[in-house]
Design an enzyme around this catalytic site. Sequence first.
Site, mmCIF file in Angstrom:
data_model
loop_
_atom_site.group_PDB
_atom_site.id
_atom_site.type_symbol
_atom_site.label_atom_id
_atom_site.label_comp_id
_atom_site.label_asym_id
_atom_site.label_seq_id
_atom_site.Cartn_x
_atom_site.Cartn_y
_atom_site.Cartn_z
ATOM 1 N NE ARG A 37 -8.241 41.725 39.448
ATOM 2 C CZ ARG A 37 -6.982 42.056 39.207
ATOM 3 N NH1 ARG A 37 -6.484 43.168 39.702
ATOM 4 N NH2 ARG A 37 -6.208 41.290 38.457
ATOM 5 C CD GLU B 189 -10.502 47.894 37.118
ATOM 6 O OE1 GLU B 189 -10.290 48.374 38.253
ATOM 7 O OE2 GLU B 189 -9.637 47.297 36.458
ATOM 8 C CG HIS C 111 -5.980 48.085 37.130
ATOM 9 N ND1 HIS C 111 -7.060 47.250 37.244
ATOM 10 C CD2 HIS C 111 -4.901 47.351 37.509
ATOM 11 C CE1 HIS C 111 -6.651 46.062 37.665
ATOM 12 N NE2 HIS C 111 -5.341 46.100 37.844
HETATM 13 P P1 NAD Z 1 -1.168 36.257 46.167
HETATM 14 O O1 NAD Z 1 -1.931 35.112 45.619
HETATM 15 O O2 NAD Z 1 0.313 36.159 46.312
HETATM 16 O O3 NAD Z 1 -1.766 36.651 47.603
HETATM 17 C C1 NAD Z 1 -3.121 36.725 47.911
HETATM 18 C C2 NAD Z 1 -3.265 36.506 49.399
HETATM 19 O O4 NAD Z 1 -4.629 36.692 49.737
HETATM 20 C C3 NAD Z 1 -2.869 35.078 49.841
HETATM 21 O O5 NAD Z 1 -1.998 35.135 50.937
HETATM 22 C C4 NAD Z 1 -4.199 34.443 50.204
HETATM 23 O O6 NAD Z 1 -4.094 33.469 51.246
HETATM 24 C C5 NAD Z 1 -4.982 35.663 50.658
HETATM 25 N N1 NAD Z 1 -6.433 35.440 50.684
HETATM 26 C C6 NAD Z 1 -7.169 34.648 49.880
HETATM 27 N N2 NAD Z 1 -8.458 34.683 50.277
HETATM 28 C C7 NAD Z 1 -8.508 35.523 51.342
HETATM 29 C C8 NAD Z 1 -9.562 35.957 52.190
HETATM 30 N N3 NAD Z 1 -10.820 35.517 52.035
HETATM 31 N N4 NAD Z 1 -9.257 36.819 53.188
HETATM 32 C C9 NAD Z 1 -7.975 37.237 53.381
HETATM 33 N N5 NAD Z 1 -6.944 36.853 52.618
HETATM 34 C C10 NAD Z 1 -7.215 36.001 51.606
HETATM 35 O O7 NAD Z 1 -1.562 37.515 45.239
HETATM 36 P P2 NAD Z 1 -0.761 38.881 45.077
HETATM 37 O O8 NAD Z 1 0.226 38.746 43.982
HETATM 38 O O9 NAD Z 1 -0.335 39.369 46.401
HETATM 39 O O10 NAD Z 1 -1.922 39.805 44.499
HETATM 40 C C11 NAD Z 1 -3.041 40.158 45.283
HETATM 41 C C12 NAD Z 1 -4.065 40.787 44.381
HETATM 42 O O11 NAD Z 1 -3.560 42.043 43.888
HETATM 43 C C13 NAD Z 1 -4.363 39.990 43.088
HETATM 44 O O12 NAD Z 1 -5.353 39.010 43.313
HETATM 45 C C14 NAD Z 1 -4.838 41.050 42.143
HETATM 46 O O13 NAD Z 1 -6.244 41.119 42.226
HETATM 47 C C15 NAD Z 1 -4.236 42.348 42.687
HETATM 48 N N6 NAD Z 1 -3.276 42.988 41.763
HETATM 49 C C16 NAD Z 1 -3.479 44.281 41.406
HETATM 50 C C17 NAD Z 1 -2.574 44.920 40.564
HETATM 51 C C18 NAD Z 1 -2.731 46.364 40.126
HETATM 52 O O14 NAD Z 1 -2.071 46.790 39.181
HETATM 53 N N7 NAD Z 1 -3.559 47.141 40.805
HETATM 54 C C19 NAD Z 1 -1.479 44.208 40.079
HETATM 55 C C20 NAD Z 1 -1.298 42.883 40.482
HETATM 56 C C21 NAD Z 1 -2.202 42.277 41.326
#
Ligand code: NAD
Length: 330
Positions: free
Chosen positions: A234, A263, A295
């Site tokens: 993000r 964005e 994105h």
């Molecule tokens: P997820 O919930 O499976 O994993 C997120 C991880 O981050 C978890 O392990 C959690 O413990 C950790 N976390 C939470 N707070 C934290 C902190 N303060 N410091 C370190 N780690 C922390 O989510 P995911 O499916 O792996 O997705 C991650 C992110 O990717 C989503 O939140 C979304 O913003 C982004 N995303 C982007 C796209 C894209 O097209 N660019 C697509 C999907 C998701």
Amino acid sequence: MRIAFFSTKKYDRDSFSSLVKDYGFQIDFLEAKLDHQSAILAQGHDVVCAFVNDQIDSKTLEILSKEGVKLIALRCAGYNQVDLEKAKELGIRIVRVPAYSPEAVAEHTFALILTLSRKTHKAYNRVRESNFSLEGLTGFNIFQKTVGVIGTGAIGRAFCKIALGFGCKVLAFDVMENAEMKKIGVQYCSLDELFARSQIISLHCPLTPDTHHIINKKAMEKMKDGTMLINTSRGALIDTKAVISALKHGKVGFLGIDVYEQEEDLFFQNLSEQILKDDQISRLMTFPNVLITGHQAFLTKEALHQIAFTTLENIAAFASDSELVNEVKA
Ligand code: NAD
């Protein structure tokens, strides 16, 4: 169920239209982005389907509630765009697609890394103009580099596996360590140690008050000179102003971003005939060592199919009063 589908793109229409027949729902595809001005378009619908840059704030939610919307089905993983407290107060339930294809995002993340490290974006343009000179195209190996991963959830874990496959040393920071990752060779450490030791840093944590600007001036001061910074998570995880300064001074040597702090007013639209008013992205676009994609990390055929399937299953569960396994709560 009548579904008001906001921020529709052709690829959404294609993936949802092919599956919705099996559910008997009616989807009204709307091009408008969801915000307090467009929320009225949900009139007569039970469900709203929304995406990452829709603004589901308190004002929008109040209008949706007045129009009788009972469920917001997010067709994405992140839910930072929703005022969850307000939704709870109004009795609107929120569901999401927690994991549709973590590999799609992890692979795009690696595409950014490889493009920046081997300058294939420049090579592509040169060769099209019959310029076969290699001057200025020297890259570096990914093999044996130390890669720092912030957030080892579904996407972070898929990314770690690719990095290990490339022969990298993988460091990770997460609020919850993952046993599977430890077993395959990922080494968890503090955020400060990750900043100090990594040559490539990739962000895979969600945007929360804790992670907002997790990459700020102070954090970048702790990094090695010339660090490659990659963000497919993000935009607001990175303080854009601070990263521009770090790029100018060489602290950040490469920046690859699929997401950008501001964005909302830019991405998912063709603005090629307009003057960009955002000076920060305009500045970022001038750096030869910055690569920006709009994105698109999620955008694979496999991921789109899974997004449509899970979203429709979420709505079906709501319609039949079953447990909402993908519900997000305040
Ligand atoms: P997820 O919930 O499976 O994993 C997120 C991880 O981050 C978890 O392990 C959690 O413990 C950790 N976390 C939470 N707070 C934290 C902190 N303060 N410091 C370190 N780690 C922390 O989510 P995911 O499916 O792996 O997705 C991650 C992110 O990717 C989503 O939140 C979304 O913003 C982004 N995303 C982007 C796209 C894209 O097209 N660019 C697509 C999907 C998701």
